[in-house]
Design a protein around this motif. Structure first.
Motif, PDB file in Angstrom:
ATOM      1  N   LEU A  51       0.948  -1.172  -0.082  1.00  0.00           N
ATOM      2  CA  LEU A  51       0.053  -0.107  -0.094  1.00  0.00           C
ATOM      3  C   LEU A  51       0.834   1.272  -0.007  1.00  0.00           C
ATOM      4  CD1 LEU A  51      -2.912  -0.816   2.720  1.00  0.00           C
ATOM      5  CD2 LEU A  51      -2.983  -1.128   0.403  1.00  0.00           C
ATOM      6  N   ILE A  52       0.510   2.368  -0.715  1.00  0.00           N
ATOM      7  CA  ILE A  52       1.100   3.310  -0.501  1.00  0.00           C
ATOM      8  C   ILE A  52       0.251   4.424   0.701  1.00  0.00           C
ATOM      9  CG2 ILE A  52       2.032   3.559  -2.900  1.00  0.00           C
ATOM     10  CD1 ILE A  52      -0.207   5.489  -3.572  1.00  0.00           C
ATOM     11  N   ASP A  74       2.475   5.697 -10.703  1.00  0.00           N
ATOM     12  CA  ASP A  74       1.747   4.619 -11.243  1.00  0.00           C
ATOM     13  C   ASP A  74       1.779   3.127 -10.427  1.00  0.00           C
ATOM     14  OD1 ASP A  74       1.003   6.213 -13.310  1.00  0.00           O
ATOM     15  OD2 ASP A  74       2.538   5.548 -14.509  1.00  0.00           O
ATOM     16  N   ARG A  75       0.721   2.524 -10.494  1.00  0.00           N
ATOM     17  CA  ARG A  75       0.610   1.488  -9.730  1.00  0.00           C
ATOM     18  C   ARG A  75       1.407   0.312 -10.257  1.00  0.00           C
ATOM     19  NH1 ARG A  75      -4.964  -2.585  -9.142  1.00  0.00           N
ATOM     20  NH2 ARG A  75      -3.865  -4.119  -8.120  1.00  0.00           N
ATOM     21  N   GLY A  76       2.273  -0.225  -9.316  1.00  0.00           N
ATOM     22  CA  GLY A  76       3.225  -1.289  -9.695  1.00  0.00           C
ATOM     23  C   GLY A  76       2.775  -2.689  -8.855  1.00  0.00           C
ATOM     24  N   THR A  77       3.459  -2.777  -7.838  1.00  0.00           N
ATOM     25  CA  THR A  77       2.979  -4.069  -6.919  1.00  0.00           C
ATOM     26  C   THR A  77       2.063  -3.556  -5.951  1.00  0.00           C
ATOM     27  OG1 THR A  77       4.934  -3.662  -5.610  1.00  0.00           O
ATOM     28  CG2 THR A  77       5.210  -5.068  -7.552  1.00  0.00           C
ATOM     29  N   GLU A  78       1.812  -2.219  -5.561  1.00  0.00           N
ATOM     30  CA  GLU A  78       0.826  -1.871  -4.667  1.00  0.00           C
ATOM     31  C   GLU A  78      -0.700  -1.987  -5.013  1.00  0.00           C
ATOM     32  OE1 GLU A  78       2.845   0.182  -6.281  1.00  0.00           O
ATOM     33  OE2 GLU A  78       4.445   1.014  -4.859  1.00  0.00           O
ATOM     34  N   ALA A 136      -6.824   7.379  -8.739  1.00  0.00           N
ATOM     35  CA  ALA A 136      -7.701   6.500  -9.623  1.00  0.00           C
ATOM     36  C   ALA A 136      -6.902   6.444 -10.792  1.00  0.00           C
ATOM     37  CB  ALA A 136      -9.124   7.055  -9.627  1.00  0.00           C
ATOM     38  N   ASP A 137      -6.589   7.698 -11.266  1.00  0.00           N
ATOM     39  CA  ASP A 137      -5.580   7.877 -12.376  1.00  0.00           C
ATOM     40  C   ASP A 137      -4.591   7.185 -12.608  1.00  0.00           C
ATOM     41  OD1 ASP A 137      -5.493   9.493 -15.036  1.00  0.00           O
ATOM     42  OD2 ASP A 137      -3.425   9.967 -14.042  1.00  0.00           O
TER      43      ASP A 137
END
Length: 464
Positions: free
Chosen positions: A339-340, A391-395, A420-421
């Motif tokens: 999580l971030i 940007d979403r990686g492993t999160e 969301a973006d």
């Protein structure tokens, strides 16, 4: 607490947190007042008193004040003074007359110098007395033949004529001569008694007796508004306007202040409220934005409408709040997931809360006994003006930590849109608040170097 007390607390908070801005605004107002004093030259005012003999009614005194300041009197004074560049119309605005107790008319004159003010008052008083005496004669200006003095002169002449007629009568002791002289003496006596009664009964004759009570005093100071008064009025006006502006802005403020409102603006679940000890923590809202140094000098980078920190409930209570938030987070994100933690870059309290949240979660004994994996947290700072999330990686989601009452609904919606973006789902919201209490050593860790930390102590949920 009563509404009045709340207003006083609010105004006191404005003074404490925005004193620099208020001082600068008051200084600007003083400069404006000084500039206004340069546009209006200094003036001086003095007055002369005229005593009216006899009995006067209030409305009659008011009539005399109107006469004293009338154009008929002021124009004659202007002609007598003959000042260069000053017309009779100008002097009409500089002469005032008022009625005082004791049948006194006070005539005030205003001029650019003390000497001119004194001359104007004395000359208007002199012209007023002369004009009133003429009015008391017969109501006309030019014809004074029938005035009181002229009437007395005619009486004297008539008495002389009677004496001449008596001497010209038969000097003998005839009956006709004696009768003629007797009738002439009776006529003289009747004329003198009539004149005496006329003097006693004629109010115009008595009221025409006006006396100037000496020359006007030389003014020693400027007439208001003086330069000092204009400077003080400008500073006070700008200061009050600044305070009213703050109160109006606070009344029009529609920022979400409660936890449900903040969570609704972010479109996420509310996980709880945590406390950050240290009463000197402040809500700074600008960071390194353009002009931030100027706002920092004025104190505009600190929110004034946020209530002062409340007393701390103790270390045990604060730790319990963090443990409960961590437990709710594990329930919403089961398993070992990344999580971030999204924190506004200018929110010092939120940064402290994020670090304390991780530190308390690591020492939570309930996490070690749990069979579920623990999410891995990575702190990410975002700008509230243009939020940008990696940007979403492993999160697998985002946790938002921020303070209450300092962000608008649009700014909160911007964070949700940025998440969301970037492909992150906001799994929860934590609201941080400052309390007065001693800060622990763990709270002093640099906020920008917070490493990725796992919620809990399970090694299986490592950074991977």
């Amino acid at each position: 607490m009563s509404e009045d007390a709340i207003r006083l607390v609010t105004i006191g908070r404005i003074f404490r947190r925005r004193w620099r801005l208020l001082a600068i605004v008051a200084l600007v107002g003083a400069l404006v007042g000084y500039g206004a004093s340069l546009l209006f030259p200094p003036s001086y005012t003095t007055s002369t008193s005229v005593v009216l003999a006899g009995q006067w009614e209030e409305r009659e005194l008011l009539t005399q004040t109107e006469i004293a300041a009338s154009s008929a009197v002021v124009d004659r004074a202007a002609a007598a003074l003959d000042w260069k560049g000053v017309s009779a119309a100008d002097l009409r605005d500089q002469v005032k007359a008022t009625a005082a107790d004791g049948n006194i008319i006070k005539i005030s004159g205003t001029a650019s110098t003390p000497e001119h003010a004194q001359e104007l008052s004395d000359q208007v008083a002199k012209e007023f007395v002369t004009f009133a005496a003429r009015l008391a004669g017969d109501g006309t200006e030019s014809d004074t033949a029938a005035g009181p003095e002229a009437l007395r002169e005619k009486v004297v002449q008539t008495n002389r004529r009677i004496s001449d007629l008596a001497n010209a009568a038969d000097p003998g002791q005839t009956v006709e001569g004696v009768q003629a002289r007797t009738e002439l003496e009776k006529l003289r006596t009747s004329l003198q008694e009539a004149m005496k009664k006329l003097d006693e009964a004629d109010p115009a004759t008595n009221k025409a007796n006006m006396v100037v009570m000496g020359p006007a005093a030389l003014p020693t100071g400027e007439a208001p508004p003086t330069r000092t008064q204009l400077v003080a009025a400008g500073a006070l006006l700008f200061f009050v306007c600044a305070v009213i502006g703050h109160l109006a802005a606070a009344r029009a403020n529609r920022r979400p202040r409660t936890e449900p409102e903040i969570a609704a603006a972010l479109g996420s679940a509310f996980l709880g409220t945590v406390d950050v000890p240290g009463g000197r923590l402040e809500h700074r809202t600008q960071g390194s934005a353009p002009g931030a140094w100027f706002r920092r000098i004025l104190g505009l980078d600190i929110r004034w409408d946020v209530p002062a920190p409340q007393p701390s409930g103790g270390e045990a209570g604060r730790q319990a709040r963090y443990r409960r938030v961590c437990a709710r987070l594990r329930d919403r994100v089961p398993g070992s997931r990344r999580l971030i933690v999204v924190v506004p870059e200018t929110d010092d309290i939120a940064h402290q809360a994020a670090g304390q949240l991780v530190a308390e979660a690591q020492s939570d004994p309930s996490a070690t006994s749990s069979s579920r994996g623990n999410p891995v947290l990575r702190v990410v700072e975002v700008s509230m003006s243009r939020p940008l999330v990696p940007d979403r990686g492993t999160e697998a989601g985002a946790l938002v930590v921020l303070s209450a009452g300092i962000w608008t609904a649009g700014e909160l919606a911007g964070i949700a849109e940025a998440c969301a973006d970037a492909g992150h789902q906001v799994v929860g919201t934590v609201v941080a608040g400052a309390v007065r209490g001693p800060k622990r050593a763990a709270d002093h860790a640099p906020r920008h170097t917070t490493p990725p930390l796992a919620v809990g102590n399970d090694a299986r949920g490592g950074a991977g």
